[in-house]
Write an enzyme that holds these catalytic residues in place. Structure first.
Site, mmCIF file in Angstrom:
data_model
loop_
_atom_site.group_PDB
_atom_site.id
_atom_site.type_symbol
_atom_site.label_atom_id
_atom_site.label_comp_id
_atom_site.label_asym_id
_atom_site.label_seq_id
_atom_site.Cartn_x
_atom_site.Cartn_y
_atom_site.Cartn_z
ATOM 1 N NE ARG B 63 -3.375 -1.082 2.306
ATOM 2 C CZ ARG B 63 -3.853 -1.633 3.426
ATOM 3 N NH1 ARG B 63 -4.150 -0.911 4.465
ATOM 4 N NH2 ARG B 63 -4.007 -2.945 3.513
ATOM 5 C CE LYS B 171 4.443 -20.665 11.235
ATOM 6 N NZ LYS B 171 5.106 -21.154 12.394
ATOM 7 C CE LYS B 205 15.166 -24.471 10.615
ATOM 8 N NZ LYS B 205 16.121 -23.367 10.509
ATOM 9 C CG ASP B 258 2.665 -20.585 15.424
ATOM 10 O OD1 ASP B 258 2.547 -20.240 14.240
ATOM 11 O OD2 ASP B 258 3.612 -20.252 16.153
ATOM 12 C CG HIS B 263 7.187 -25.869 11.879
ATOM 13 N ND1 HIS B 263 7.237 -25.575 10.543
ATOM 14 C CD2 HIS B 263 7.060 -24.684 12.516
ATOM 15 C CE1 HIS B 263 7.139 -24.265 10.388
ATOM 16 N NE2 HIS B 263 7.030 -23.709 11.578
ATOM 17 C CE LYS B 361 5.682 -18.831 19.804
ATOM 18 N NZ LYS B 361 6.550 -18.741 18.651
#
Lengths: 340, 509
Positions: B63, B171, B205, B258, B263, B361
């Site tokens: 934008r 994702k 990876k 997530d 993964h 986390k």
């Protein structure tokens, strides 16, 4: 860390390595190969070690530098061990050999080789006429020479052809990879036509140009003309004639290539000359015989070396002058430090 | 089609790089973090390695009111700051020639017409040959409008048979099975499945690809890679960072959606799958789909799963806020920041072997690993005291950081009596080694431009993953709140209990 061990023996060096490992943790585990650099003791040695250290970031290795010093001196072995920050991801053992020992490098290398791991020998400048029969070459699974760094590159290349044994390779061949990649990718796309004629232009004493021409001759089974460029560095241009028109890849300035095809816009691509470190990294990636290199060496005699040079008039004199302009090769040595 | 074999290609010629054919890449959401930190540097690195075609073009769409040069400057800064390979002016100059910017919002017809014109112009000026990839680095909510715009403006149409259009998506691929199907339908409505590339950067990876080499190139591991010898498998992806500033994306999504859905289940598939017939994309995919379809969650979920939410505390010498104090999260948010689940793979090879997957986390440290824990030796001809300290043998594939493989086994303690203790044998790619190996995004972007789909999960894999996870998510929805755990620890107490019930322990990675 750099440790100097003047007038020593290989068993003392080995003991030192074990001691360093115990003090500093597992710094010497996980090496995948031993790289033996054979050179004369001099300024070039440091450049080669630097390139090897950089390559070791992809291939952790033990680097053994066999530096041949003055032959008239008394027999003596000076060793230097470098680990940590001074050695990239490798450990470097510099063996300076003097007197009669200078000719007996292999005897000092054998005790230093990593168990079971492959051995690669590299002659950064002058290589023995038959690397596979050299005492150090015999220890190695792979032997890397650099005909471009020899006094007479074209003659050196001819010698490589005569003495080829599986496991031989030459950095002049490695320097070609980007060119070959671009040309092969161009032929991946339509129009799918046979290449009838090829013209390869490059410096008169550029072994890479010879090899590129030979590779094209062998794989395309087309007639290939090798022309001498009046200006430019290394390989200057390749022209592939097809029915629909010519495909050309030109690099007049040694930096930027332009790919042109009929009916398509000219495409420019960064095509810088590769540094020794780049080439060495690529070489260490494979340890099996390079059949394509062998095939290409054998194809060297298929070239049609016209007397006329690329840009017409001044040709003959330029071609004659070319082999003598040795000072112009200087930039290549500079490139060894990484032309990044 | 005539059969054309390129005379310059020879399968023995392993040096010859795979260079993408003429093409361009359009990135939506160029102002995002991912685009600046990963995509643009990866593109430069590819160019620097000589793997991008001559004439490659990069178009940004956003934008912002930028000219081509402004965007060029953004790319330049991103490359200077984040590229892996050294900066080379001549490489940058060639890349910069092909940089364009189109300004507009996603619902702006005119902007997309501009984009179409820009892309056409590139075909003429740069010779991108009508081959274009669209990288949607945007929230999935914007997919329908963007794909519709791509279709409307004719950008998605392949005008000739030898041209291609591809779309790259990141994702999350939906938030449950139904939404994933919907999303797939939206994307597939415009782009056929073979031109959809779903990026799961873990699959790019080296260590993950090395898993295939480790298992299928060696004689040493495959014979014991089954329920006869393996006790259980732990797959962990831990992060030490919190969610400050990511509320918009994370709140309501949570750790399981997530990370586990994509993964960890992909890592499980690579760990558990049978040997593929070959490494052709189709064969590899067939095995992954097979193993995912045999994978089921093990219940009862209040005993076999755990979820948590980090609370404030001291971590690594810093005071960090808890999730509920992070900006943007509701004070009563039930979003989990730690999730652990138990899965079973119903095949002869894996019958009875639990696969424990956990992610979180603000855990102890940043680490991703696959640990295959072996059974104890059936008979130990030692005194009990001799083997007191002997644990279970383990093979650990360290995905990141410090990539490598660790083998854990018993060894005699040097002294006069017989005493056996665990030791580790370590293979490491070496910290300097990884420096030179390409970033996951480099590999994935190149593969996408080459049209090589092995490392991209397909539709079916995504849907199967949701089928595995959905029952657990449903259970969690109806069973209160996640259990709090202090930042810097290895998760809530329920996670330890979940393994403790069968006498097992989480490894401390």
């Amino acid at each position: 860390m750099i440790i100097d061990m003047p007038s020593t023996t290989t068993s003392q060096v080995n003991a030192k390595l074990v001691q360093l490992r115990e003090q500093g943790g597992v710094t010497t585990l996980g090496r995948v190969l031993t790289l033996v650099i054979v050179t004369d003791d001099g300024q070039k040695t440091e450049g080669a070690i630097e390139a090897a250290n950089a390559a070791s970031r992809e291939h952790p290795c033990r680097v053994i530098v066999v530096a041949r010093g003055a032959k008239r001196a008394a027999a003596r072995l000076d060793a230097q061990v470098r680990i940590g920050g001074d050695a990239g991801a490798s450990e470097v053992i510099v063996l300076r050999l003097y007197g009669p020992l200078a000719e007996q490098g292999a005897s000092c290398v054998v005790p230093m080789l990593l168990p079971d791991a492959p051995v690669v020998a590299w002659w950064p400048s002058e290589a023995p006429p038959s690397p596979a029969e050299d005492p150090i070459g015999r220890l190695a699974h792979r032997r890397i020479t650099d005909s471009a760094a020899e006094k007479n590159p074209i003659k050196a290349l001819e010698q490589r052809r005569k003495s080829y044994v599986e496991g031989d390779t030459d950095l002049a061949w490695t320097r070609l990879t980007l060119w070959r990649g671009l040309l092969a990718s161009a032929l991946d796309l339509p129009p799918y036509e046979r290449v009838s004629d090829v013209v390869v232009t490059g410096e008169a004493d550029s072994p890479s140009t010879e090899l590129l021409a030979a590779w094209l001759a062998v794989s395309l089974k087309a007639s290939v003309q090798r022309k001498k460029a009046t200006q430019g560095e290394g390989i200057v241009s390749v022209r592939l004639e097809r029915r629909s028109g010519a495909l050309t890849l030109e690099r007049p300035d040694g930096k930027v290539g332009t790919l042109e095809q009929p009916g398509q816009p000219a495409r420019r691509v960064a095509l810088q000359r590769r540094s020794v470190q780049d080439c060495l990294t690529e070489e260490l990636r494979r340890l099996d015989p390079d059949e394509i290199y062998e095939m290409t060496l054998k194809g060297l005699d298929k070239l049609n070396k016209g007397r006329s040079a690329a840009n017409g008039a001044k040709t003959a004199s330029a071609a004659r002058r070319a082999p003598r302009k040795a000072p112009a090769r200087k930039p290549k040595a500079a490139a060894a430090k990484g032309s990044s | 089609m005539r059969a054309w074999t390129n005379p310059l290609r020879d399968e023995r010629d392993k040096r010859l790089p795979r260079i993408a054919g003429p093409c361009g890449l359009v990135i939506f959401g160029v102002t995002g973090d991912l685009s600046r930190k990963k995509l643009m540097p990866a593109i430069y690195d590819l160019a620097n390695r000589g793997l991008l075609p001559p004439g490659f073009s990069l178009v940004g769409f956003a934008r912002r009111d930028w000219a081509d040069e402004d965007f060029g400057q953004i790319v330049y800064d991103a490359v200077k700051q984040h590229a892996r390979t050294p900066f080379r002016q001549e490489v940058w100059d060639r890349l910069a020639e092909g940089v364009r910017f189109v300004q507009g919002s996603f619902d702006d017809d005119e902007a997309f017409d501009n984009l179409a014109a820009t892309v056409k112009e590139l075909d003429v000026v740069r010779g991108t040959g009508g081959n274009h990839a669209f990288y949607l680095s945007i929230p999935p909510g914007a997919f329908p409008v963007v794909t519709k715009q791509l279709a409307r403006s004719g950008l998605a149409d392949q005008t000739a048979t030898d041209q291609w259009r591809r779309v790259v998506i990141e994702k999350p691929f939906g938030h449950d099975l139904a939404s994933a199907k919907e999303l797939n339908a939206i994307v597939n409505d415009v782009f056929p499945e073979e031109s959809v590339f779903r990026i799961d950067h873990y699959l790019g990876k080296e260590t993950v690809q090395n898993m295939l080499a480790l298992r299928f190139a060696n004689q040493l591991f495959e014979p014991i890679w089954n329920a006869n010898y393996v006790d259980h498998v732990q797959i962990t992806m831990a992060e030490d960072i919190g969610l400050g500033g990511r509320a918009g994306y994370y709140d309501g999504i949570g750790a399981a959606r997530d990370v586990i859905q994509n993964h960890l289940l992909q890592l499980l598939a690579l760990t558990a799958m049978e040997e593929p017939v070959s490494f052709h994309p189709g064969d590899l995919r067939a095995e992954k789909i097979k193993v995912l379809s045999a994978t089921k969650p093990i219940g009862p979920f209040n005993e076999t799963t755990a979820r948590g939410q980090y609370t404030g505390g001291w971590q690594g010498g810093q005071k960090v806020p808890g999730l509920l104090e992070e900006e943007g999260f509701a004070k009563d948010s039930t979003t989990e920041t730690f999730a652990a689940i138990t899965l079973g793979v119903d095949t002869r090879r894996w019958a009875g072997v639990p696969f424990y997957l956990r992610t979180g986390k603000r855990l102890g440290r940043r680490v991703t690993e696959i640990a295959v824990i072996f059974k104890r030796a059936p008979h130990l001809p030692f005194d009990d005291t001799a083997t007191e300290e002997l644990g279970q043998n383990a093979l650990v594939v360290r995905v990141q950081p410090d990539e490598g493989v660790t083998l854990r086994f018993g060894s005699k303690v040097p002294s006069t009596t017989m005493e056996v203790r665990d030791v580790t044998m370590d293979f490491s790619y070496g910290h300097s080694f990884t420096e030179a190996s390409p970033e996951a995004y480099e590999r994935l972007i190149l593969d996408m431009l080459l049209g090589e789909p092995s490392l991209f999960p397909v539709n079916e894999e995504v849907e199967l993953s949701w089928e595995i996870l959905d029952p657990i998510l449903k259970h969690w929805r109806s069973s209160g709140k996640p259990e709090p755990y202090p930042a810097g620890t290895w998760g809530p107490v329920s996670a330890d209990k979940m393994l403790g019930r069968s006498g097992r322990n989480w490894r401390r990675p």
